[in-house]
Design an enzyme around this catalytic site. Structure first.
Site, mmCIF file in Angstrom:
data_model
loop_
_atom_site.group_PDB
_atom_site.id
_atom_site.type_symbol
_atom_site.label_atom_id
_atom_site.label_comp_id
_atom_site.label_asym_id
_atom_site.label_seq_id
_atom_site.Cartn_x
_atom_site.Cartn_y
_atom_site.Cartn_z
ATOM 1 N N HIS A 16 0.849 -1.212 0.000
ATOM 2 C CA HIS A 16 0.000 0.000 0.000
ATOM 3 C C HIS A 16 0.878 1.253 0.000
ATOM 4 O O HIS A 16 0.605 2.221 -0.718
ATOM 5 C CB HIS A 16 -0.875 0.058 1.258
ATOM 6 N N LYS A 40 -20.339 -4.739 9.429
ATOM 7 C CA LYS A 40 -19.300 -5.768 9.312
ATOM 8 C C LYS A 40 -18.119 -5.472 10.233
ATOM 9 O O LYS A 40 -16.970 -5.736 9.885
ATOM 10 C CB LYS A 40 -18.800 -5.823 7.859
ATOM 11 N N ARG A 91 -1.088 -5.813 -7.589
ATOM 12 C CA ARG A 91 0.147 -6.525 -7.241
ATOM 13 C C ARG A 91 0.500 -7.549 -8.308
ATOM 14 O O ARG A 91 1.650 -7.762 -8.637
ATOM 15 C CB ARG A 91 -0.017 -7.263 -5.904
ATOM 16 N N SER A 128 -2.613 -7.542 3.530
ATOM 17 C CA SER A 128 -2.929 -7.321 4.947
ATOM 18 C C SER A 128 -3.305 -8.640 5.615
ATOM 19 O O SER A 128 -2.903 -8.915 6.751
ATOM 20 C CB SER A 128 -4.091 -6.338 5.086
#
Ligand code: PNS
Length: 183
Positions: A16, A40, A91, A128
């Site tokens: 990131h 959520k 990516r 992540s």
């Protein structure tokens, strides 16, 4: 031209950071926006406030980057705040299909354009979720995330990291002892 770099950032990774660094050179101003959904909340390791704190620390050195959050549709945020362009990082080819779909969707429902920025190949395997996973076992994540994320992960898994450190010291003492005996 201004841009928004949206995401979950749970937590922000070196991939990131790489995309953000490239974006900050291209655009006049970049807002890193944590998109959150109150329904959520349980899905994330870090709370919204924690993710924002990590982001503020990790982006403090940029002169043209700010941090924000929004709990709704990305296109509504872009329109309400006249934020310009959406930035998404790629990516690997495997990211492309999903990102293409979202970009088309956001253009269809909100007439917002998306610009893709390729992360450096050294970050192609960093996400992540993977970082969260290996940090829960006390692995070294210092290369894969900025210091603010690494510190936050080490704080959350303090007991696991302490155990690893103790094992390392014990192994070193044993090796030193064996070498001493041989000398
Ligand atoms: O970091 P992520 O999880 O890949 O980010 C995905 C994110 C948060 C950018 C995307 O899910 C999003 O824009 N969510 C806000 C709700 C929305 O606008 N959904 C429509 C596009 S999926």
């Amino acid at each position: 031209m201004n841009a928004v770099f949206p995401g979950s950032f749970d937590p922000i990774t070196s991939g990131h950071m790489d995309v953000l660094t490239r974006a900050a050179k291209i655009f006049d101003h970049v807002t890193v926006t944590v998109m959150h959904n109150a329904r959520k909340t349980g899905r994330h390791l870090f709370t919204l406030e924690e993710r924002l704190d990590i982001l503020r620390e990790a982006t403090a050195h940029f002169g043209n980057v700010s941090v924000d959050s929004f709990g709704g549709l990305l296109v509504d945020y872009m329109r309400q705040q006249q934020k310009g362009i959406i930035i998404r990082g790629l990516r690997a080819v495997s990211d492309y299909e999903y990102e293409l779909q979202i970009a088309h969707l956001n253009r269809q429902i909100g007439e917002v354009e998306t610009v893709f920025i390729m992360a450096a190949t050294r970050w192609s395997f960093v996400s992540s979720s993977m970082v969260r996973e290996i940090a829960s076992y006390g692995a070294d994540i210092s290369e894969m995330v900025p210091r603010a994320s690494a510190n936050a992960l080490r704080r959350i898994h303090a007991d696991v990291y302490a155990e690893r450190e103790a094992e390392k010291v014990e192994t070193q003492l044993r090796v030193d002892g064996e070498l001493g005996e041989r000398a």
